[in-house]
Design an enzyme around this catalytic site. Structure first.
Site, PDB file in Angstrom:
ATOM      1  N   PRO A 104       0.822  -1.223   0.000  1.00  0.00           N
ATOM      2  CA  PRO A 104       0.000   0.000   0.000  1.00  0.00           C
ATOM      3  C   PRO A 104       0.855   1.272   0.000  1.00  0.00           C
ATOM      4  O   PRO A 104       0.340   2.354  -0.232  1.00  0.00           O
ATOM      5  CB  PRO A 104      -0.815  -0.096   1.299  1.00  0.00           C
TER       6      PRO A 104
ATOM      7  N   ARG B 165      -2.714  -9.390 -20.372  1.00  0.00           N
ATOM      8  CA  ARG B 165      -3.688  -9.197 -21.446  1.00  0.00           C
ATOM      9  C   ARG B 165      -3.278  -8.096 -22.428  1.00  0.00           C
ATOM     10  O   ARG B 165      -3.866  -7.954 -23.496  1.00  0.00           O
ATOM     11  CB  ARG B 165      -5.093  -8.950 -20.892  1.00  0.00           C
TER      12      ARG B 165
HETATM   13  N1  4GX Z   1      -1.614  -3.078  -2.673  1.00  0.00           N
HETATM   14  N2  4GX Z   1      -0.655  -5.782   1.045  1.00  0.00           N
HETATM   15  C1  4GX Z   1       1.764  -6.042   1.400  1.00  0.00           C
HETATM   16  C2  4GX Z   1       2.642  -6.572   3.624  1.00  0.00           C
HETATM   17  C3  4GX Z   1       3.055  -5.178   4.016  1.00  0.00           C
HETATM   18  C4  4GX Z   1       2.493  -4.533   5.124  1.00  0.00           C
HETATM   19  C5  4GX Z   1       2.917  -3.263   5.447  1.00  0.00           C
HETATM   20  C6  4GX Z   1       4.363  -3.296   3.568  1.00  0.00           C
HETATM   21  C7  4GX Z   1       3.862  -2.661   4.667  1.00  0.00           C
HETATM   22  C8  4GX Z   1      -1.324  -4.310  -0.861  1.00  0.00           C
HETATM   23  C9  4GX Z   1      -2.146  -3.321  -1.498  1.00  0.00           C
HETATM   24  C10 4GX Z   1      -1.549  -4.887   0.465  1.00  0.00           C
HETATM   25  C11 4GX Z   1      -0.935  -6.329   2.354  1.00  0.00           C
HETATM   26  C12 4GX Z   1       0.583  -6.274   0.458  1.00  0.00           C
HETATM   27  C13 4GX Z   1       0.252  -6.130   3.290  1.00  0.00           C
HETATM   28  N3  4GX Z   1       3.972  -4.543   3.234  1.00  0.00           N
HETATM   29  N4  4GX Z   1      -0.349  -4.586  -1.717  1.00  0.00           N
HETATM   30  N5  4GX Z   1       1.501  -6.646   2.712  1.00  0.00           N
HETATM   31  N6  4GX Z   1      -3.223  -2.729  -0.992  1.00  0.00           N
HETATM   32  O1  4GX Z   1      -2.534  -4.550   1.073  1.00  0.00           O
HETATM   33  O2  4GX Z   1      -0.511  -3.852  -2.820  1.00  0.00           O
END
Ligand code: 4GX
Length: 263
Positions: free
Chosen positions: A101, A166
């Protein structure tokens, strides 16, 4: 070891996925447009599990955060070694993306730009994240799928892979133009209908059954403009309208004003 899904001679794009749950990807990689692209050998996908690269007898991949606090953090070493293994297999010039995120939010434009990269490694994190030093040393950029929190980066990795594959030439049949998609012209798409002409008491818009292709085309463009204006003012505000689009949008505004006074 990374499970080889497919490698072919005509392969134009390769994606490596680093994940503690490689088994989640199985059915996804076999289905639909992506499955066909892999079977045709146009796209290659390989999976690496950091758990296979731990240097500890207990094979742990996570540990408590320095400084205290809740949850666990992915250790840099297993993840780093999994990335190294992927690169030594596929070349040092792989573009490494960490899904989080905290990254730049993915757009259709960005997907088109990622087509320039022939080899991409997607790193899926879990828990409270990964050791920041791994991101600094081994990740080229962070990409987010949106402002919400998931329990892992696997679904974002699948979304990235799906959206990218795609666009790879030859994956989607030539008859279906990906240029017609939402966002490719900076607008949402027009609504679609198929048989029967009346379903649940609701008719298909008359214009679509007339066979008048010029009128149908105008109606669709007007719908796309109206919907984008109503539902995604952010998109609409960024869109430069052609002269035809300006004319159709004026017409849309007139019609919707008329509809409001009729009610
Ligand atoms: N868009 N996630 C990453 C682990 C995490 C937690 C805190 C960094 C900091 C997400 C999203 C997402 C869940 C992937 C937590 N990494 N990834 N993960 N929204 O929610 O890409």
């Amino acid at each position: 070891m990374g499970a080889r899904v497919l490698s072919g001679r005509r392969m134009s794009h390769w994606i490596g996925i680093i994940s503690l749950f490689p088994e989640i990807f199985g059915p996804f990689l076999n289905a639909g447009v992506l499955g066909r692209g892999i079977k045709k050998g146009i796209i290659g996908v390989d999976l690496w599990n950091p758990r296979d690269y731990t240097d500890e007898p207990r094979r742990s991949v996570d540990d408590k955060p320095y400084g205290g606090g809740p949850g666990m953090v992915l250790k840099a070493q297993p993840l780093g070694d999994a990335i190294k293994a992927a690169k030594s297999d596929k070349g040092e010039d792989c573009h490494v993306i960490y899904l989080s995120p905290q990254g730049r939010q993915l757009t259709q434009n960005m997907l088109h730009q990622f087509l320039d990269k022939e080899r991409i490694i997607l790193v899926s994190g879990r828990y409270e994240g990964v050791d920041e030093r791994l991101i600094e040393s081994s990740v080229d950029e962070e990409i987010s799928m949106g402002d919400y929190v998931l329990s892992g980066g696997e679904v974002p990795a699948m979304a990235f892979l799906d959206g990218l594959s795609r666009l790879v030439p030859g994956v989607v049949g030539d008859d279906i133009s990906v240029e017609n998609d939402s966002f490719s012209n900076g607008l949402l798409e027009y609504p679609q209908y198929t048989r029967p002409t009346i379903w649940d008491g609701k008719p298909v818009p008359d214009i679509l059954t007339t066979g008048d292709h010029k009128k149908i085309d105008e109606w669709r463009k007007t719908q796309a403009l109206g919907r984008s204006f109503e539902r995604r003012p952010d998109l609409f505000g960024n869109k430069r309208l052609t002269e035809e689009e300006k004319r159709l949008f004026e017409k849309y505004l007139e019609i919707s004003k008329q509809e409001r006074t009729d009610r």
